[in-house]
Design a protein around this motif. Structure first.
Motif, PDB file in Angstrom:
ATOM      1  N   UNK A 130      -0.458 -63.320 -69.278  1.00  0.00           N
ATOM      2  CA  UNK A 130      -1.251 -64.526 -69.096  1.00  0.00           C
ATOM      3  C   UNK A 130      -2.619 -64.335 -69.730  1.00  0.00           C
ATOM      4  N   UNK A 131      -3.397 -65.403 -69.765  1.00  0.00           N
ATOM      5  CA  UNK A 131      -4.768 -65.337 -70.256  1.00  0.00           C
ATOM      6  C   UNK A 131      -5.689 -66.083 -69.300  1.00  0.00           C
ATOM      7  N   UNK A 132      -6.976 -65.753 -69.384  1.00  0.00           N
ATOM      8  CA  UNK A 132      -8.027 -66.513 -68.698  1.00  0.00           C
ATOM      9  C   UNK A 132      -8.959 -67.042 -69.789  1.00  0.00           C
ATOM     10  N   UNK A 133      -8.832 -68.312 -70.135  1.00  0.00           N
ATOM     11  CA  UNK A 133      -9.560 -68.828 -71.305  1.00  0.00           C
ATOM     12  C   UNK A 133     -11.066 -68.863 -71.157  1.00  0.00           C
ATOM     13  N   UNK A 134     -11.585 -68.832 -69.924  1.00  0.00           N
ATOM     14  CA  UNK A 134     -13.021 -68.980 -69.744  1.00  0.00           C
ATOM     15  C   UNK A 134     -13.712 -67.734 -69.196  1.00  0.00           C
ATOM     16  N   UNK A 135     -13.005 -66.603 -69.101  1.00  0.00           N
ATOM     17  CA  UNK A 135     -13.659 -65.440 -68.488  1.00  0.00           C
ATOM     18  C   UNK A 135     -12.973 -64.136 -68.849  1.00  0.00           C
ATOM     19  N   UNK A 136     -13.773 -63.078 -68.908  1.00  0.00           N
ATOM     20  CA  UNK A 136     -13.223 -61.727 -68.901  1.00  0.00           C
ATOM     21  C   UNK A 136     -12.856 -61.375 -67.464  1.00  0.00           C
ATOM     22  N   UNK A 137     -12.063 -60.325 -67.307  1.00  0.00           N
ATOM     23  CA  UNK A 137     -11.618 -59.903 -65.975  1.00  0.00           C
ATOM     24  C   UNK A 137     -11.882 -58.417 -65.806  1.00  0.00           C
ATOM     25  N   UNK A 138     -12.506 -58.051 -64.703  1.00  0.00           N
ATOM     26  CA  UNK A 138     -12.776 -56.652 -64.376  1.00  0.00           C
ATOM     27  C   UNK A 138     -11.986 -56.303 -63.131  1.00  0.00           C
ATOM     28  N   UNK A 139     -10.964 -55.460 -63.278  1.00  0.00           N
ATOM     29  CA  UNK A 139     -10.032 -55.135 -62.198  1.00  0.00           C
ATOM     30  C   UNK A 139     -10.294 -53.733 -61.675  1.00  0.00           C
ATOM     31  N   UNK A 140     -10.235 -53.575 -60.347  1.00  0.00           N
ATOM     32  CA  UNK A 140     -10.309 -52.261 -59.721  1.00  0.00           C
ATOM     33  C   UNK A 140      -9.118 -52.109 -58.779  1.00  0.00           C
ATOM     34  N   UNK A 141      -8.444 -50.974 -58.873  1.00  0.00           N
ATOM     35  CA  UNK A 141      -7.291 -50.695 -58.015  1.00  0.00           C
ATOM     36  C   UNK A 141      -7.787 -50.182 -56.673  1.00  0.00           C
ATOM     37  N   UNK A 142      -7.364 -50.846 -55.600  1.00  0.00           N
ATOM     38  CA  UNK A 142      -7.757 -50.436 -54.257  1.00  0.00           C
ATOM     39  C   UNK A 142      -6.746 -49.482 -53.636  1.00  0.00           C
ATOM     40  N   UNK A 143      -5.474 -49.679 -53.947  1.00  0.00           N
ATOM     41  CA  UNK A 143      -4.411 -48.873 -53.330  1.00  0.00           C
ATOM     42  C   UNK A 143      -3.211 -48.861 -54.259  1.00  0.00           C
ATOM     43  N   UNK A 144      -2.538 -47.711 -54.366  1.00  0.00           N
ATOM     44  CA  UNK A 144      -1.363 -47.605 -55.216  1.00  0.00           C
ATOM     45  C   UNK A 144      -1.742 -47.381 -56.671  1.00  0.00           C
ATOM     46  N   UNK A 145      -0.807 -47.658 -57.552  1.00  0.00           N
ATOM     47  CA  UNK A 145      -1.014 -47.461 -58.983  1.00  0.00           C
ATOM     48  C   UNK A 145      -0.544 -48.691 -59.753  1.00  0.00           C
ATOM     49  N   UNK A 196      -5.099 -54.683 -55.779  1.00  0.00           N
ATOM     50  CA  UNK A 196      -6.254 -54.628 -56.679  1.00  0.00           C
ATOM     51  C   UNK A 196      -7.152 -55.831 -56.438  1.00  0.00           C
ATOM     52  N   UNK A 197      -8.405 -55.678 -56.824  1.00  0.00           N
ATOM     53  CA  UNK A 197      -9.374 -56.769 -56.788  1.00  0.00           C
ATOM     54  C   UNK A 197      -9.876 -57.012 -58.207  1.00  0.00           C
ATOM     55  N   UNK A 198     -10.017 -58.286 -58.565  1.00  0.00           N
ATOM     56  CA  UNK A 198     -10.503 -58.634 -59.897  1.00  0.00           C
ATOM     57  C   UNK A 198     -11.730 -59.526 -59.797  1.00  0.00           C
ATOM     58  N   UNK A 199     -12.727 -59.214 -60.626  1.00  0.00           N
ATOM     59  CA  UNK A 199     -13.912 -60.062 -60.767  1.00  0.00           C
ATOM     60  C   UNK A 199     -13.821 -60.779 -62.105  1.00  0.00           C
ATOM     61  N   UNK A 200     -14.253 -62.037 -62.121  1.00  0.00           N
ATOM     62  CA  UNK A 200     -14.214 -62.847 -63.332  1.00  0.00           C
ATOM     63  C   UNK A 200     -15.608 -63.358 -63.669  1.00  0.00           C
ATOM     64  N   UNK A 201     -15.907 -63.478 -64.958  1.00  0.00           N
ATOM     65  CA  UNK A 201     -17.201 -63.950 -65.396  1.00  0.00           C
ATOM     66  C   UNK A 201     -17.305 -65.453 -65.461  1.00  0.00           C
ATOM     67  N   UNK A 202     -16.640 -66.127 -64.546  1.00  0.00           N
ATOM     68  CA  UNK A 202     -16.711 -67.584 -64.460  1.00  0.00           C
ATOM     69  C   UNK A 202     -16.284 -67.998 -63.064  1.00  0.00           C
ATOM     70  N   UNK A 203     -16.857 -69.090 -62.568  1.00  0.00           N
ATOM     71  CA  UNK A 203     -16.411 -69.625 -61.287  1.00  0.00           C
ATOM     72  C   UNK A 203     -15.067 -70.316 -61.410  1.00  0.00           C
ATOM     73  N   UNK A 204     -14.677 -70.658 -62.647  1.00  0.00           N
ATOM     74  CA  UNK A 204     -13.374 -71.274 -62.921  1.00  0.00           C
ATOM     75  C   UNK A 204     -12.779 -70.605 -64.152  1.00  0.00           C
ATOM     76  N   UNK A 205     -12.239 -69.386 -63.999  1.00  0.00           N
ATOM     77  CA  UNK A 205     -11.773 -68.640 -65.174  1.00  0.00           C
ATOM     78  C   UNK A 205     -10.581 -69.260 -65.884  1.00  0.00           C
ATOM     79  N   UNK A 206      -9.798 -70.056 -65.150  1.00  0.00           N
ATOM     80  CA  UNK A 206      -8.596 -70.640 -65.741  1.00  0.00           C
ATOM     81  C   UNK A 206      -7.464 -69.632 -65.833  1.00  0.00           C
ATOM     82  N   UNK A 207      -6.252 -70.133 -65.899  1.00  0.00           N
ATOM     83  CA  UNK A 207      -5.073 -69.276 -66.003  1.00  0.00           C
ATOM     84  C   UNK A 207      -4.015 -69.965 -66.849  1.00  0.00           C
TER      85      UNK A 207
END
Length: 209
Positions: free
Chosen positions: A100-115, A158-169
């Motif tokens: 998939x893509x997020x047309x309006x934002x980059x995504x920063x993902x951090x793994x909380x548990x597992x791999x 995992x948790x993901x942060x996006x550089x937009x309030x509406x990143x799109x999918x």
């Protein structure tokens, strides 16, 4: 243990909050106030509750398939104008967040548990992949096609942060096979026959993503 992983969420959220500005590419318009409230809301009625989101508190592990819990402007109106949003991703063993893509934002993902095994494709059609463990972070550049896959034997979160309030999918499988594009066009595009395209569409409708 799972309890230790979930107890670490506050720390992970702090880390994401500190790192989220790195993912901002001015995808949202600037605002001329500290924050934006709904037009029908009396400003004097705004309290800390408006700036609080509790949707990540009680998330159960799905029996089958990847699940996504979002905190975008749609779910959390206080994000309007703040150029940031979050998502919690839960992956039972063998599950995938399809390409998939997020047309309006980059995504920063951090793994909380597992791999997780992750990857993205740049505009030169080069694939970048990595295997991530707890505490590892990975950035998916804005607009690139990317995925996450749990190849392990336990649930990954995992948790993901996006550089937009509406990143799109934009889901690649759905965009290609579930939007009414003519089978002949798809068959010629993928250099196959229409029967194969119909099988792919039928499989997507059955399993979805």
């Amino acid at each position: 243990s799972d309890s230790m992983a979930y107890n670490s969420y506050p720390l992970l959220l702090v880390l994401l909050a500190l790192s989220a500005p790195l993912a901002v590419f001015a995808g949202d318009p600037d605002i001329l106030a500290d924050f934006v409230i709904p037009a029908s809301t009396n400003p004097t009625n705004i309290t800390g509750d408006y700036f609080t989101y509790t949707g990540f508190r009680d998330i159960s592990t799905p029996a089958y398939g990847f699940t996504l819990t979002k905190a975008t402007m749609m779910e959390f109106p206080a994000l309007n104008g703040q150029s940031v949003s979050y998502a919690m991703l839960t992956f039972p063993p063998g599950s995938v967040n399809p390409t998939h893509t997020h047309p309006r934002a980059s995504e920063l993902l951090i793994v909380a548990h597992g791999t997780l095994s992750v990857g993205f494709i740049d505009t030169a059609n080069r694939l970048y992949t990595q295997d991530l463990g707890p505490g590892d972070m990975f950035v998916f550049p804005k607009g690139t096609v990317h995925y996450q896959f749990n190849q392990g034997n336990s649930t990954a979160t995992a948790l993901s942060a996006f550089g937009s309030a509406t990143p799109g999918l934009v889901s690649v499988p759905l965009a290609v096979f579930d939007t009414g594009i003519d089978n002949t066009v798809l068959a010629k595009s993928f250099k196959t026959d229409e029967a194969t395209i119909q099988k792919l569409k039928a499989g997507l409708a059955f399993r979805c993503c």
